[in-house]
Motif scaffolding. Structure first.
Motif, PDB file in Angstrom:
ATOM      1  N   GLY A 174       0.819  -1.205   0.000  1.00 15.45           N
ATOM      2  CA  GLY A 174       0.000   0.000   0.000  1.00 15.45           C
ATOM      3  C   GLY A 174       0.853   1.254   0.000  1.00 15.45           C
ATOM      4  O   GLY A 174       0.568   2.210  -0.739  1.00 15.45           O
ATOM      5  N   ARG A 175       1.914   1.256   0.815  1.00 15.37           N
ATOM      6  CA  ARG A 175       2.834   2.406   0.831  1.00 15.37           C
ATOM      7  C   ARG A 175       3.505   2.590  -0.525  1.00 15.37           C
ATOM      8  O   ARG A 175       3.631   3.705  -1.030  1.00 15.37           O
ATOM      9  CB  ARG A 175       3.892   2.227   1.934  1.00 15.37           C
ATOM     10  CG  ARG A 175       3.402   2.498   3.326  1.00 15.37           C
ATOM     11  CD  ARG A 175       4.548   2.574   4.324  1.00 15.37           C
ATOM     12  NE  ARG A 175       5.363   1.370   4.376  1.00 15.37           N
ATOM     13  CZ  ARG A 175       5.095   0.296   5.123  1.00 15.37           C
ATOM     14  NH1 ARG A 175       4.036   0.278   5.901  1.00 15.37           N
ATOM     15  NH2 ARG A 175       5.908  -0.746   5.116  1.00 15.37           N
TER      16      ARG A 175
ATOM     17  N   ARG B 120       0.992   4.036  -3.001  1.00  5.81           N
ATOM     18  CA  ARG B 120       0.741   5.463  -2.739  1.00  5.81           C
ATOM     19  C   ARG B 120       1.928   6.309  -3.211  1.00  5.81           C
ATOM     20  O   ARG B 120       1.735   7.371  -3.810  1.00  5.81           O
ATOM     21  CB  ARG B 120       0.448   5.689  -1.261  1.00  5.81           C
ATOM     22  CG  ARG B 120      -0.951   5.261  -0.849  1.00  5.81           C
ATOM     23  CD  ARG B 120      -1.285   5.697   0.560  1.00  5.81           C
ATOM     24  NE  ARG B 120      -0.469   5.036   1.573  1.00  5.81           N
ATOM     25  CZ  ARG B 120      -0.700   3.824   2.066  1.00  5.81           C
ATOM     26  NH1 ARG B 120      -1.735   3.116   1.637  1.00  5.81           N
ATOM     27  NH2 ARG B 120       0.079   3.301   2.993  1.00  5.81           N
TER      28      ARG B 120
ATOM     29  N   LYS C 190       1.853   6.405  -7.016  1.00  8.12           N
ATOM     30  CA  LYS C 190       0.778   7.276  -7.464  1.00  8.12           C
ATOM     31  C   LYS C 190       1.150   8.742  -7.295  1.00  8.12           C
ATOM     32  O   LYS C 190       0.844   9.586  -8.150  1.00  8.12           O
ATOM     33  CB  LYS C 190      -0.505   6.960  -6.694  1.00  8.12           C
ATOM     34  CG  LYS C 190      -1.720   7.700  -7.164  1.00  8.12           C
ATOM     35  CD  LYS C 190      -2.939   7.291  -6.371  1.00  8.12           C
ATOM     36  CE  LYS C 190      -4.158   8.071  -6.817  1.00  8.12           C
ATOM     37  NZ  LYS C 190      -5.334   7.703  -6.035  1.00  8.12           N
ATOM     38  N   LYS C 191       1.827   9.041  -6.203  1.00 14.89           N
ATOM     39  CA  LYS C 191       2.252  10.401  -5.906  1.00 14.89           C
ATOM     40  C   LYS C 191       3.254  10.900  -6.951  1.00 14.89           C
ATOM     41  O   LYS C 191       3.279  12.090  -7.294  1.00 14.89           O
ATOM     42  CB  LYS C 191       2.884  10.450  -4.509  1.00 14.89           C
ATOM     43  CG  LYS C 191       3.033  11.799  -3.915  1.00 14.89           C
ATOM     44  CD  LYS C 191       3.595  11.642  -2.508  1.00 14.89           C
ATOM     45  CE  LYS C 191       3.401  12.894  -1.701  1.00 14.89           C
ATOM     46  NZ  LYS C 191       3.953  12.751  -0.351  1.00 14.89           N
TER      47      LYS C 191
END
Length: 76
Positions: free
Chosen positions: A66-67, A70, A73-74
């Motif tokens: 998940g990290r 993210r 995506k960032k």
């Protein structure tokens, strides 16, 4: 007197078996709701402990991925 001791021993044994299963069930319910932060500590080496360790690792892996997602995506 012996019967009372047997009953007490059986109650204790059932608690030793049932309590860890309840904790694992609660952990699985939390996972299904997206709550991955809780872990169960165990020092035993029985089948329930193997399940607990596997679920703890699964939660760690899901959080890690998940990290990474993210962060990826960032950076898009």
């Amino acid at each position: 007197a012996a019967l009372v001791l047997i009953i007490l021993a059986m109650l204790r044994l059932s608690r030793v078996i049932v309590d860890p299963i309840k904790r694992v069930t609660e952990m699985a319910a939390n996972f299904s709701n997206g709550k991955l932060e809780k872990r169960i500590k165990t020092s035993s080496k029985d089948e329930i402990a193997v399940l607990v360790k596997t679920m703890n690792k699964m939660a760690d892996d899901i959080e890690k991925h998940g990290r990474l997602l993210r962060a990826e995506k960032k950076n898009m």
